[in-house]
Write a protein that holds these residues in place. Structure first.
Motif, mmCIF file in Angstrom:
data_model
loop_
_atom_site.group_PDB
_atom_site.id
_atom_site.type_symbol
_atom_site.label_atom_id
_atom_site.label_comp_id
_atom_site.label_asym_id
_atom_site.label_seq_id
_atom_site.Cartn_x
_atom_site.Cartn_y
_atom_site.Cartn_z
ATOM 1 N N UNK A 1 0.877 -1.206 0.051
ATOM 2 C CA UNK A 1 -0.089 -0.118 -0.023
ATOM 3 C C UNK A 1 0.964 1.251 -0.064
ATOM 4 N N UNK A 2 1.930 1.288 0.701
ATOM 5 C CA UNK A 2 2.709 2.430 0.876
ATOM 6 C C UNK A 2 3.473 2.607 -0.426
ATOM 7 N N UNK A 3 3.964 1.465 -0.930
ATOM 8 C CA UNK A 3 4.581 1.496 -2.459
ATOM 9 C C UNK A 3 3.644 2.069 -3.382
ATOM 10 N N UNK A 4 2.486 1.747 -3.532
ATOM 11 C CA UNK A 4 1.324 2.291 -4.380
ATOM 12 C C UNK A 4 1.052 3.635 -4.181
ATOM 13 N N UNK A 5 1.232 4.207 -3.076
ATOM 14 C CA UNK A 5 0.926 5.471 -2.607
ATOM 15 C C UNK A 5 2.170 6.297 -3.220
ATOM 16 N N UNK A 6 3.124 5.710 -3.032
ATOM 17 C CA UNK A 6 4.430 6.593 -3.560
ATOM 18 C C UNK A 6 4.723 6.705 -4.639
ATOM 19 N N UNK A 7 4.263 5.615 -5.579
ATOM 20 C CA UNK A 7 4.204 5.513 -7.113
ATOM 21 C C UNK A 7 3.302 6.506 -7.409
ATOM 22 N N UNK A 8 2.142 6.558 -6.836
ATOM 23 C CA UNK A 8 1.104 7.803 -7.291
ATOM 24 C C UNK A 8 1.788 9.071 -7.216
ATOM 25 N N UNK A 9 2.436 9.499 -5.794
ATOM 26 C CA UNK A 9 2.604 10.476 -5.576
ATOM 27 C C UNK A 9 3.990 11.174 -6.459
ATOM 28 N N UNK A 10 4.798 10.132 -6.953
ATOM 29 C CA UNK A 10 5.997 10.635 -7.822
ATOM 30 C C UNK A 10 5.161 11.005 -9.154
ATOM 31 N N UNK A 11 4.145 10.137 -9.710
ATOM 32 C CA UNK A 11 3.493 10.739 -10.766
ATOM 33 C C UNK A 11 2.952 12.084 -10.743
ATOM 34 N N UNK A 12 2.144 12.100 -9.690
ATOM 35 C CA UNK A 12 1.520 13.462 -9.352
ATOM 36 C C UNK A 12 2.576 14.569 -9.442
ATOM 37 N N UNK A 13 3.846 14.434 -8.738
ATOM 38 C CA UNK A 13 4.784 15.442 -8.781
ATOM 39 C C UNK A 13 5.188 15.521 -10.208
#
Length: 193
Positions: free
Chosen positions: A13-25
């Protein structure tokens, strides 16, 4: 064994959230670059100074804000176990998203009716920049609509409930980013003409 499985799920779950945030950034940086180029280009002698954005852009802004609100209400309804309300709010969010797209294309047609073109020999650097900014946002919006469709599909498959909201939260985060991105663009375009 259950503790290990729970720990792995949290890590995923943390990994998926981090991937999303990298994409958003990275998407935010793209728009920061585009709007920086817009600011620099304003000093050109052929920049339109009397150009007015259509009022329909403001209506679309209200619609996307409302869609973000209905998505929050859908999440609250799912957590409360109220599937009927969650369904209504999710469908409402999708309808508002589609309405937002309709307003965007209507706004483009209004600009063209005013005699300003986005491409070709009759276009200006000002309208071309607006075209690129809004079209890039519409591409992200198309992804956002797909995300909403996935949320609705998973909701009908009963994959979301209290304690199992990761997929919903990821989708909602992306949708809220699309809304914030539009708010940034509309305020930018209104205040940096």
């Amino acid at each position: 064994m259950d503790l290990t499985q729970g720990s792995n799920e949290k890590k995923h779950g943390r990994a998926k959230k981090m991937m999303l945030w990298f994409g958003i950034i990275s998407m935010a940086m793209t728009f920061a670059g585009l709007t920086s180029a817009y600011v620099v280009s304003k000093n050109r002698p052929d920049w339109l100074t009397d150009f007015e954005l259509p009022l329909s852009f403001l209506w679309s802004t209200l619609v996307i804000i409302a869609s973000s609100g209905t998505l929050v209400l859908a999440k609250q309804s799912i957590k409360a176990g109220n599937r009927r309300n969650a369904t209504a709010f999710l469908i409402g969010t999708l309808i508002l998203a589609i309405l937002f797209v309709v307003f965007q294309f209507y706004s483009f047609s209004e600009i063209i009716q005013q005699g300003y073109y986005f491409t070709g020999s009759e276009s200006s650097i000002t309208t071309s920049f607006i075209y690129v900014l809004v079209l890039a946002h519409l591409a992200h919006l198309a992804i956002g609509i797909i995300v909403l469709l996935v949320l609705i599909y998973n909701h009908f498959k009963q994959r979301y409930e209290q304690g199992q909201m990761l997929g919903f939260e990821l989708g909602a985060t992306f949708w809220h980013f699309v809304e914030i991105l539009w708010l940034y663009l509309i305020f930018f375009l209104y205040f940096f003409r």
